[in-house]
Each structure stands twice: as C-alpha cells, then as structure tokens.
Design a protein around this motif. Structure first.
Motif, PDB file in Angstrom:
ATOM      1  N   LEU A  41       0.817  -1.294  -0.002  1.00 17.53           N
ATOM      2  CA  LEU A  41      -0.091   0.086   0.087  1.00 17.53           C
ATOM      3  C   LEU A  41       0.812   1.171   0.058  1.00 17.53           C
ATOM      4  O   LEU A  41       0.510   2.326  -0.782  1.00 17.53           O
ATOM      5  CB  LEU A  41      -0.980   0.002   1.208  1.00 17.53           C
ATOM      6  CG  LEU A  41      -2.047  -1.020   1.437  1.00 17.53           C
ATOM      7  CD1 LEU A  41      -2.927  -0.829   2.575  1.00 17.53           C
ATOM      8  CD2 LEU A  41      -2.519  -1.308  -0.009  1.00 17.53           C
ATOM      9  N   TRP A  42       1.824   1.496   0.916  1.00 17.84           N
ATOM     10  CA  TRP A  42       2.591   2.619   0.750  1.00 17.84           C
ATOM     11  C   TRP A  42       3.433   2.967  -0.594  1.00 17.84           C
ATOM     12  O   TRP A  42       3.566   3.885  -0.772  1.00 17.84           O
ATOM     13  CB  TRP A  42       3.709   2.530   1.944  1.00 17.84           C
ATOM     14  CG  TRP A  42       4.953   1.330   1.915  1.00 17.84           C
ATOM     15  CD1 TRP A  42       5.011   0.271   2.431  1.00 17.84           C
ATOM     16  CD2 TRP A  42       6.086   2.058   1.340  1.00 17.84           C
ATOM     17  NE1 TRP A  42       6.303  -0.188   1.917  1.00 17.84           N
ATOM     18  CE2 TRP A  42       6.952   0.954   1.403  1.00 17.84           C
ATOM     19  CE3 TRP A  42       6.520   3.062   0.817  1.00 17.84           C
ATOM     20  CZ2 TRP A  42       8.249   0.789   0.905  1.00 17.84           C
ATOM     21  CZ3 TRP A  42       7.893   3.192   0.169  1.00 17.84           C
ATOM     22  CH2 TRP A  42       8.692   2.009   0.459  1.00 17.84           C
ATOM     23  N   GLU A  43       3.797   1.841  -1.323  1.00 21.36           N
ATOM     24  CA  GLU A  43       4.330   2.192  -2.625  1.00 21.36           C
ATOM     25  C   GLU A  43       3.253   2.953  -3.410  1.00 21.36           C
ATOM     26  O   GLU A  43       3.515   3.541  -4.272  1.00 21.36           O
ATOM     27  CB  GLU A  43       4.964   1.092  -3.092  1.00 21.36           C
ATOM     28  CG  GLU A  43       6.204   0.711  -2.616  1.00 21.36           C
ATOM     29  CD  GLU A  43       7.133  -0.244  -3.501  1.00 21.36           C
ATOM     30  OE1 GLU A  43       8.203  -0.627  -2.942  1.00 21.36           O
ATOM     31  OE2 GLU A  43       7.000  -0.279  -4.360  1.00 21.36           O
ATOM     32  N   ASN A  44       2.007   2.172  -3.295  1.00 24.77           N
ATOM     33  CA  ASN A  44       1.076   2.850  -4.343  1.00 24.77           C
ATOM     34  C   ASN A  44       0.508   4.223  -3.736  1.00 24.77           C
ATOM     35  O   ASN A  44       0.020   4.805  -4.542  1.00 24.77           O
ATOM     36  CB  ASN A  44      -0.293   1.815  -3.771  1.00 24.77           C
ATOM     37  CG  ASN A  44      -0.251   0.508  -4.658  1.00 24.77           C
ATOM     38  OD1 ASN A  44      -0.553   0.969  -5.973  1.00 24.77           O
ATOM     39  ND2 ASN A  44      -0.091  -0.499  -4.273  1.00 24.77           N
ATOM     40  N   MET A  85       4.804  11.330  -7.557  1.00 28.37           N
ATOM     41  CA  MET A  85       6.174  11.027  -7.394  1.00 28.37           C
ATOM     42  C   MET A  85       7.081  12.288  -7.146  1.00 28.37           C
ATOM     43  O   MET A  85       8.240  12.413  -7.399  1.00 28.37           O
ATOM     44  CB  MET A  85       6.689  10.290  -8.446  1.00 28.37           C
ATOM     45  CG  MET A  85       6.174   8.907  -8.852  1.00 28.37           C
ATOM     46  SD  MET A  85       4.847   8.951  -9.690  1.00 28.37           S
ATOM     47  CE  MET A  85       5.213   8.512 -11.368  1.00 28.37           C
ATOM     48  N   LYS A  86       6.404  13.391  -7.080  1.00 28.16           N
ATOM     49  CA  LYS A  86       6.902  14.662  -6.731  1.00 28.16           C
ATOM     50  C   LYS A  86       6.400  15.203  -5.480  1.00 28.16           C
ATOM     51  O   LYS A  86       7.064  16.460  -5.087  1.00 28.16           O
ATOM     52  CB  LYS A  86       7.032  15.678  -7.779  1.00 28.16           C
ATOM     53  CG  LYS A  86       7.605  15.166  -9.406  1.00 28.16           C
ATOM     54  CD  LYS A  86       8.285  16.343  -9.980  1.00 28.16           C
ATOM     55  CE  LYS A  86       9.226  15.620 -10.750  1.00 28.16           C
ATOM     56  NZ  LYS A  86       9.765  16.485 -11.816  1.00 28.16           N
ATOM     57  N   GLU A  87       5.690  14.592  -4.722  1.00 24.03           N
ATOM     58  CA  GLU A  87       5.033  15.293  -3.665  1.00 24.03           C
ATOM     59  C   GLU A  87       5.962  15.112  -2.367  1.00 24.03           C
ATOM     60  O   GLU A  87       6.617  14.106  -2.347  1.00 24.03           O
ATOM     61  CB  GLU A  87       3.738  14.445  -3.184  1.00 24.03           C
ATOM     62  CG  GLU A  87       2.708  15.576  -3.329  1.00 24.03           C
ATOM     63  CD  GLU A  87       1.386  14.610  -3.220  1.00 24.03           C
ATOM     64  OE1 GLU A  87       1.190  14.018  -1.994  1.00 24.03           O
ATOM     65  OE2 GLU A  87       0.646  14.475  -4.136  1.00 24.03           O
ATOM     66  N   LYS A  88       5.985  16.324  -1.575  1.00 19.15           N
ATOM     67  CA  LYS A  88       7.246  16.319  -0.635  1.00 19.15           C
ATOM     68  C   LYS A  88       6.950  14.980   0.437  1.00 19.15           C
ATOM     69  O   LYS A  88       8.065  14.443   0.881  1.00 19.15           O
ATOM     70  CB  LYS A  88       6.869  17.450   0.234  1.00 19.15           C
ATOM     71  CG  LYS A  88       7.509  18.720  -0.317  1.00 19.15           C
ATOM     72  CD  LYS A  88       8.395  19.526   0.688  1.00 19.15           C
ATOM     73  CE  LYS A  88       9.007  20.503   0.069  1.00 19.15           C
ATOM     74  NZ  LYS A  88       8.060  21.705  -0.753  1.00 19.15           N
ATOM     75  N   ARG A 140      10.655   7.106   2.124  1.00 21.88           N
ATOM     76  CA  ARG A 140       9.854   6.067   2.547  1.00 21.88           C
ATOM     77  C   ARG A 140       9.303   6.362   3.813  1.00 21.88           C
ATOM     78  O   ARG A 140       8.085   5.843   4.028  1.00 21.88           O
ATOM     79  CB  ARG A 140      11.155   4.992   2.827  1.00 21.88           C
ATOM     80  CG  ARG A 140      10.531   3.398   3.334  1.00 21.88           C
ATOM     81  CD  ARG A 140      11.637   2.852   3.478  1.00 21.88           C
ATOM     82  NE  ARG A 140      10.993   1.518   4.259  1.00 21.88           N
ATOM     83  CZ  ARG A 140      10.686   0.340   4.092  1.00 21.88           C
ATOM     84  NH1 ARG A 140      10.838  -0.125   2.851  1.00 21.88           N
ATOM     85  NH2 ARG A 140      10.319  -0.537   4.921  1.00 21.88           N
ATOM     86  N   LYS A 141       9.661   7.007   4.783  1.00 22.87           N
ATOM     87  CA  LYS A 141       9.215   7.347   5.933  1.00 22.87           C
ATOM     88  C   LYS A 141       8.171   8.134   5.835  1.00 22.87           C
ATOM     89  O   LYS A 141       6.916   8.002   6.367  1.00 22.87           O
ATOM     90  CB  LYS A 141      10.226   7.979   7.010  1.00 22.87           C
ATOM     91  CG  LYS A 141      10.491   7.415   8.333  1.00 22.87           C
ATOM     92  CD  LYS A 141      11.179   7.908   9.011  1.00 22.87           C
ATOM     93  CE  LYS A 141      11.130   8.349  10.506  1.00 22.87           C
ATOM     94  NZ  LYS A 141      12.243   9.169  11.117  1.00 22.87           N
ATOM     95  N   GLY A 142       8.244   9.270   5.035  1.00 21.14           N
ATOM     96  CA  GLY A 142       7.081  10.174   4.837  1.00 21.14           C
ATOM     97  C   GLY A 142       5.926   9.612   4.173  1.00 21.14           C
ATOM     98  O   GLY A 142       4.701   9.519   4.387  1.00 21.14           O
ATOM     99  N   ALA A 143       6.501   8.592   3.150  1.00 20.56           N
ATOM    100  CA  ALA A 143       5.253   7.887   2.556  1.00 20.56           C
ATOM    101  C   ALA A 143       4.538   6.984   3.276  1.00 20.56           C
ATOM    102  O   ALA A 143       3.176   6.792   3.234  1.00 20.56           O
ATOM    103  CB  ALA A 143       5.808   7.385   1.095  1.00 20.56           C
TER     104      ALA A 143
END
Ligand SMILES: Nc1ncnc2c1ncn2[C@@H]1O[C@H](COP(=O)(O)OP(=O)(O)OP(=O)(O)O)[C@@H](O)[C@H]1O
Ligand SMILES: [Mg+2]
Lengths: 379, 526
Positions: free
Chosen positions: B374-377, B383-386, B396-399
C-alpha cells in the motif's frame, strides 16, 4: 487478479522468507540429481566426478579464477536485470559489451594520461559506447515500437561484423601469437589486482570492487530513488505508470542506456586487469550468461551475486573433467538444468507460499480461538 | 427462512419473513470460515439459497462477500465449513469443479477479450470440437442463439466485443456462464458499471432466468435495486452473517444500518460554494481526425473553484477519453487551461504536479500496482510530492506515515500498509485511491466513478470529503454512472453522447428521468 508468469519469472513479484532461499537450493540439488543421472547413463562414476569437481574448484588457484569470472558475470547479469525489472529484454548485452570493450581498448591504447584519469577515461568510453549501442534499441522501441528483443539480437550481429572491421583497422599483431589485437594499453591505465587468496599467486581483479559498487548502486537506484520507482512501476503495470505520469517512452530509452552502460563495464576487469588489449579471443557469449544468471538471481543484486559465483564455480571446475576423460559439456548440461529448475522451483514456491501462508495464519488464529478473535478486516 | 444473527435487537424489525416455504434448497453454506493473513474474511457463515430465487448479499466493503462467493465458485478453499449444492455435500478444488456442479460466476471486472467476437469469447476455454479436432463454430453459434432466445438476452454472436456497450457485455458474461451449463449464477456487483436503464434491462433478464428455474446470487451496494429485485437478502458484517431478511420487510435505510451495525449519518444540507474563479477551462477538445468517427467532439466546459461539474452519459460515450485528454494521457486537439495557465502541451506528470488529482475509472488497470504494498501505491502518481520524495530519493518514512493517515481517515480496512494492494477488497482499494488523490490539496480533481464499488457508509464518507474539499476551493470534474451521486454532488450537469455535449441541466431541478432520456440521445435531433 494475480501476477502473471513473467512477473514471477522476472522477480517483479516478491518472494519472502525461507521459501525464497529454499527454492534455488532445491533447484540446485535437483540439477545435481539430473547431472548424476546423465553421468551414470554415460558410464561415468557419479560420486568421483562430483567430488573431483569440488576438490578442484576449491583449490586456491581455482578460487581466484572463480572470483574473476564471477566479477564479469555479475556485471553482465546486472545489466540484463535492470532491463528485466522494467519488462525490457535486453538480449543485446553481448554485442554492447564487445563493441564497448573494443572501442575503449583502442582509445585507451592510443592515448596516455596520468594514472587516475587514464583508466577512468577508458571506463567512461566503454560505458558510453555500450549505452549508445543499447540506446539504438531503446530509441527504436520508443519511437517506432520495434520490439527490443528483435532489435538487440540484430544489433548483436551487427556488432560482431562492425567489431571485426574496426579491429582489422586498428589492430596490431599480438606479440608471440598469430592473433591480432588493439595496441596494448599503457601502464598508467592498468588496474593491478591483488593476490588475495592465500596459496595462489594469481591475482584477483582489482575491479572486483567496481562490481560490488555497481551491485550496491543497482539496489539503491531501484529501491531508493524516484527513477527506480518509476522503472519498477512501469515493469509492474505500464498502464498504471502512464496514468501516474511516468513517461514510459523516455523510461524505455533511459533504461536501455543504463543497461548498455552497465554492459560497457563487463569487459573492463579483463581489459584493465589482465589482457590490456582487445583481441579476437575476447570471450563472447557473456551477455547470454548474464541472462541466465539474472534469472537465477531473480534480478536481485544479492541473488545475482550467488548466481554468478555458482556459475563461475561450475565453469572453472569443468576444466578438470577433461583430464578425467569426462566431457566438460556435462557442466553445460548442469547449468541449463539449474536455470530451468530454478524457474520451475520459483513458480512452485509461489504457489506453495500462498497455501502455506494461509494455513499458517489459520492455525495461529484458530489456536488463539479462546481469546477474542479479530473481526472482519479491522486492523 | 430463518432469522439469525447475534444482534437480536437490530434484526427483529427486519425479520418479517417467517413463512415456511417448502421449496427446494439450491445452495447451502454451513459454518464457512476463511482466514487471510491478519484478517478473518469469513467467520462461521451460513447461507441458504432457495432454488429459483434471486438472492442478494449485501455488506460493507471488506465484509467478506466476494470471498464467500469465490469459495462457492471453487476459487478459494474454505478453512472450515461445508458446501451443499442441491442437497449433496461438495468439495471444490477449482472453478472447473464448481462449473461441473452447475455453478457459474460473473466477476465484477469484465473478462472479455475486446478483439474477439461474442461467439469466440463465449466458447473460449470450452471450445466445441467436431470429430475431436476442428472447432465446431456452427454448433456453438446455434447454441448461443438458442440460449439468447430462451432467456431473452438478445445477443448477436458475431459482433466484436469492442463494438458493444457495457450492458450487452454484462449479458455476454452471463451467457458465457449459461453456455457452460450453469444453473446457479453468481454475480459480483453486476450493476456497478451500468446506468439505470441498463440496470432495468439486466433485471428483466434475471427475472427471465429465474422463471426458467435458474438460481441467482448477486452482490450489490445499491440497496434500492436490491430491495426491488431480490427474493431474499443476506446481510454480512465483518465476515459473518448478521441477518436474513425479506425485501418486503425492510427499507434501504434499515438495511444499511444492519450492514454497518449502527445508524447511518444523515446527509448534510449543503449550500453552493461555487466561486467565479475559473479553475479548469476546456475549449474545443476533440479526439479523432477528419473522416474518422470522433470519440470526442468539440467539447467545451468550464469549472470554477469550489464547483463540481457532473458529466452524465452511458458508459462508452467519450467520458473515458475526455478524462484521459484532460490528464494528458491521450492526445487530443483543443485547449486546456488550469487556473489561467495553458497546460495543453504539458505532460501528465506536470499536470499532476500542478495540482490535478485523478481517480481513474478502472482502479486495477490505472490506479494501482496490485503487486506492490500500500505505501508504494501511495507514491504512485505523486512522485513529486514532498511526503513521498526528497529530491531524487524516495521518502520511505514520509510515504509510510502518510499512507497510515489515509488508511485512518478514509477507513481503509487492511491489516497494515505492507500488504499488497491486491489483498484489499475492491471497495477498500477504491478508498485508498480516493484518499491518495485528495492528498496534497489538489486544485482540480478528476473523479471517474469515485464511489464505484464502495458501500453506502463509505460512499457517504467520500462524499463528505469531496464536499469539504469543494468548500475549500476544489474544482471537481465528476463522471459517474450513479445518477443520485451526480445529482446530489454536482453544481452543474452536462450530458455527453457520442463524444459531444448534448444537454445541460441544473441538478436542483432535473429529474433522473430527464437525465436518463438525454443520456440515450433522445431529443438530440429535435
Ligand atoms: N487474497 C487475499 N489475501 C489477503 N486478504 C484478502 C484476500 N482477499 C480478500 N482479503 C481480505 O478479506 C476481507 C474480505 O474481502 P472481500 O473481497 O471478500 O470483501 P467484499 O465484501 O467483497 O468487499 P467489497 O464490497 O469492497 O468488494 C478483506 O479484509 C480483504 O482485505
Ligand atoms: Mg468484493
């Protein structure tokens, strides 16, 4: 919706836990069994042959050869794997590598530069040529929709012809043989190996560290960067990638350029560490070995490292078989069977994993029946 | 028919059906339990379906409806429990076993090959042989015609699937199942993609089938239609059956409450938030050159900040193309401006970066990486969001943290953010996508069927999210097959037919009937 066979084959679907280890181990054992049967059928002593191979393969001198071969194989397999992760079949690694090594050797032999710059120049030239050659296939696919499988195969053939022509233009006779090769590269570009294995004076390629660095770079690029995310997304679902704003055509070109650039590295350990010149006997077929090893290692840099070492071990230890009047082709059979059975084993593991996972969870949940069970999908 | 369920109080008023019919039982499921990692999808479910009934199954997203049906169809093995078909116990290992027992299933997502004819699609996988080798097309064609006639499906075996509408495709799927000899039909959300008159046609067909003695089990989130056609309704909540009701005894509202286990929030009254700042201006958008049939024909529309513009139309009339053109996925002519800036030549990524959120109509194909966690989704399309990236690197942590937020705020039912998107139920996948596309404060949201496949509770929640964002200035281009959604959410409605805008309505005054007839192109000539 389930994953497709190619997704599983090319490792775009994860296999986690012990199954991912058990599958290749079982496959290798199975390949051993098949090879034993072939040996027995051809009237050779099974046990003796295998122990001879292991004995020979574990001698210090052989270990150095294995490491050196594996270095080359590793680079080749990584070049192939990069394309695979995006669903691109770069079959042309072989041609890219040979053409790149030839041009790089010629440039390297023609100029002299201070030490650190000379080898760097050669390596850069090689990567550029490899990238350019692969880039042709990338551009053809992106602009004309030409299948990269077809174009890279044809580019292989063209590379062979072009290579022979260029070599004839640039070559000088190789001292002490009737072979021809590019003029030898000056001392300043040679990267010394080191006698690292005790008991053998044979040197391990200095560029083995380059291979390790490329492996780490591969991992970082694919898993930690935006570019790698786009690449993997395109490999998993091109349509979803397009809808998400990935410029798939550009990714195709980039991926081919990078894959070709990596292919350009394949010849470097040999060129800068041992032969110092590109000659007719530069090993062909490395690109195809890379395909097999990429499959073995499931396009994962660690898996590929094991695959490359195994392959190199088999290649080196095959040398002893001739002395025992056993056809060294037995090893080729074994390598082929390993690839096939690894593919099958991974496929089985995928199916088994699903079943096993569900059974395990069922047992655990059923075991905990006395405690209030988690309901529905609440997390 | 008996009323079961631990929630006695809730089921009481609903359980009117106590008449004891001595009709035959077609399917009986007893104590079915099915566990997935981290989730009990079905827990001790029992279900009895009478022969010749239309039996509806309703429940929240992730309640376990699809799983139960897949078990009955041999696609999943139950951990515990017994299946009885026509009285005798059976064990299915594959769908093939279920088909031999006379059970067929139509999945929510169509599985027809576009470039084959209806005939080829129907016989695919069970090709009739002549003398063991050659394909016997004549026999197949006759059988299809007979079936189509017998059940009033009105299907021509020789047209290409790409040339027929969704309603017909749905009937082809049903025919495909009947062709294999099914007497018990499972339909997983068959009406999700249909507009009202197609739904009516489908139900007529279903009644025809039932008259011929066929039993139908169907899943739907549209409670009104469930009440209209079903002979019996089973409510599933959190993996278990909570009630067995008859449609005469309940209202849609009661049914919804049974599903959720609590009272539904009542819909808010709302006032217009439309401003006069233009967010999106589309002028003369056309796809298809001279001489070709135009899939999009000179479409012009304006959406202001804080406005929802609804596009009504029968599926396949250019909506998908319109959306893809605005997203820059499909080449088109005409101009598009976003907040005053012309974006016609921008790439999809740049458009998304500029603040366009996109909920695609086909979540499996365009909205998700099914085999990725899910987190990769969460990163996909952003792909450019902070929160997702730091320069060249994936954050990775933020996503992951933001995925947790979406899961919480949008009530995505999942064991965690590391499971693959494929393991989520259809409605929960949808909630994840909606949550993702509403993140990062988009200026414009392109929402194609934003609540397709989500349950009534989640639908209300998504509508709330949309209204809140709209009040904060979000412009929405809404495409939907659900007329209630269109009328209830939009500030203005346009009707698309054969690629052109053919009518406009004020949702405050339009009736679903008016909208429906405009959608079919009636009055176009006038
Ligand atoms: N293959 C799978 N692996 C793991 N979990 C699964 C799998 N399939 C379903 N689940 C889980 O089982 C639960 C029930 O899913 P199911 O698809 O049956 O729901 P549903 O009632 O059909 O929901 P919806 O209305 O959203 O389609 C969900 O929590 C889902 O996450
Ligand atoms: Mg479902």
């Amino acid at each position: 919706m389930t994953s497709s066979f190619t997704d599983r084959l090319l490792g775009r679907v994860k296999l986690s836990g012990w199954v991912s280890l058990a599958a290749p181990v079982l496959a290798i054992v199975f390949a051993g069994v098949v090879t034993s049967i072939v040996l027995a059928l051809t009237g050779n002593p099974v046990f003796d042959t295998l122990t001879t191979m292991v004995d020979y393969g574990s001698q210090p001198r052989s270990l150095v050869l294995i490491l050196n071969n594996a270095t080359t194989y590793y680079l080749s397999a990584l070049a192939v794997a990069l394309g695979f992760r995006m669903n691109l079949f770069n079959i042309g690694v072989d041609g890219q590598y040979r053409l790149a090594a030839l041009v790089a050797a010629a440039v390297g032999g023609a100029v002299t530069l201070p030490a650190p710059f000379h080898p760097i120049l050669i390596i850069l030239v090689s990567m550029l040529v490899g990238a350019a050659w692969a880039g042709i296939a990338g551009v053809l696919k992106a602009t004309r929709g030409v299948s990269e499988v077809i174009s890279t195969i044809m580019l292989n053939t063209i590379a062979t012809g072009l290579g022979a022509y260029l070599l004839a233009q640039w070559a000088v006779p190789v001292a002490g043989s009737n072979n021809i090769g590019t003029p030898p590269i000056a001392e300043s570009a040679r990267i010394d190996g080191f006698a690292f294995v005790p008991g053998s004076s044979l040197k391990v390629f200095g560029l083995i560290f380059l291979a390790v660095a490329v492996g780490i770079g591969f991992h970082l690029l694919l898993n930690k960067t935006r570019f790698g995310f786009d690449l993997r997304a395109t490999g998993r679902s091109e349509q979803a990638a397009v809808a998400s704003g990935v410029n798939v055509k550009r990714m195709v070109v980039y991926a081919m350029l990078i894959s070709g650039g990596m292919a350009g590295l394949i010849g470097m350990p040999q060129l800068l560490g041992a032969s110092y010149s590109y000659s007719l006997d530069f090993q062909p077929g490395l690109g195809f070995t890379g395909i097999a090893i990429a499959l073995l290692g499931r396009n994962n840099p660690v898996g590929i490292a094991f695959g490359a070492l195994l392959w190199a071990f088999l290649d080196v230890s095959a040398n002893i078989l001739g002395l025992h009047k056993i056809s060294p082709e037995i090893v080729t059979i074994m390598q082929g069977v390993i690839v096939l059975s690894v593919v099958i084993a991974y496929e089985l593991a995928h199916r088994y994993r699903g079943v096993a996972e569900q059974k395990r969870v069922s047992r655990e949940l059923a075991g905990a029946a006395s405690t209030p069970q988690k309901e529905g999908a609440s997390a | 028919m008996i009323t079961t369920g631990p929630l006695g109080t809730l089921t009481q008023e609903a359980s009117i059906s106590t008449e004891t019919t001595v009709s035959e039982v077609a399917v009986q499921l007893e104590g079915i339990t099915k566990r997935f990692p981290g989730v009990v999808a079905n827990r001790d479910i029992s279900l009895t379906v009478q022969k010749g009934h239309i039996h509806a199954i309703v429940g929240e997203n992730g309640a376990g409806k699809s799983t139960l049906m897949k078990i009955l169809y041999g696609m999943q093995r139950p951990d515990e429990g017994e299946i009885r078909v026509n009285g005798s116990p059976v064990t299915f290992h594959t769908p093939g076993d279920a088909i031999s027992a006379g059970i067929g299933m139509v999945h929510q997502h169509f599985m027809l090959a576009d470039n084959l004819t209806v005939l080829e699609n129907v016989i695919l996988g069970s090709e009739p042989r002549k003398g063991g080798l050659a394909l016997d097309f004549a026999a197949a064609r006759k059988k299809i015609k007979d079936l189509s006639e017998a059940y009033g499906l009105g299907i021509d075996p020789d047209v290409l699937v790409e040339d027929i509408g969704v309603g017909t495709r749905q009937r082809v799927e049903i025919l495909k199942v009947l062709y294999r000899g099914a007497r018990i039909l499972i339909l997983d959300e068959p009406t999700a993609v249909l507009v009202p008159h197609e739904v009516d046609e489908l139900f007529e067909n279903l009644h025809g089938l039932v008259r011929e003695g066929i039993t139908i089990i169907f899943i739907s989130h549209h409670l009104d239609e469930v009440l209209k056609v079903a002979d019996a309704i089973t409510v599933i909540r959190r993996g278990t059956t909570v009630a067995e009701v008859s449609p005469e005894g309940v209202t849609a509202r009661q049914l919804a409450e049974l599903m959720v286990g609590s009272e539904l929030p009542s819909p808010e009254t709302r006032e217009s938030t439309v401003t006069d700042v233009v967010a999106l201006q589309v002028t003369g958008l056309t796809i298809g050159g001279e001489g070709e049939r135009k899939v999009l024909d000179d479409v012009t529309l304006t959406i202001h900040k804080g406005e929802v513009l609804g596009i009504a139309g029968v599926e396949g009339n250019g909506q998908a193309e319109l959306v893809e053109a605005v997203m820059g996925i499909r080449p088109s002519t005409g101009t598009i401006t976003l907040a005053g800036e012309e974006i016609t030549s921008w790439t999809t990524l740049r458009r998304r970066e500029a603040g366009i959120g996109y909920i695609p109509e086909d979540r499996h194909r365009h909205g998700l990486l099914l085999e990725a966690p899910l987190w990769e989704n969460r990163i996909l399309g952003h792909m450019k969001e902070k929160v997702n990236v730091r320069g060249w690197w994936i954050n990775r942590k933020g996503a992951r943290a933001d995925t947790e937020r979406i899961v919480r705020d949008y009530d995505v039912r999942t064991p965690g953010i590391d499971v693959d998107a494929a393991a989520l139920s259809g409605g929960n996948q949808q909630k994840l996508i909606v949550g993702r596309e509403m993140s990062g404060e988009p200026k414009l949201l392109i929402a194609a069927h934003p609540t397709r496949g989500v349950d009534v509770g989640a639908q209300a929640a998504i509508w709330d999210h949309l209204r809140t964002a709209r009040a904060a200035g979000l412009a929405v281009l809404l495409i939907s097959a659900d007329l209630d959604e269109l009328i209830g959410l939009s500030d203005w409605l346009k009707v698309i037919h054969r690629g052109a805008i053919v009518a406009e309505f004020d949702p405050a005054t339009v009736t679903p009937e008016q909208l429906g007839s405009a959608m079919t192109g009636a009055g176009e000539e006038a």
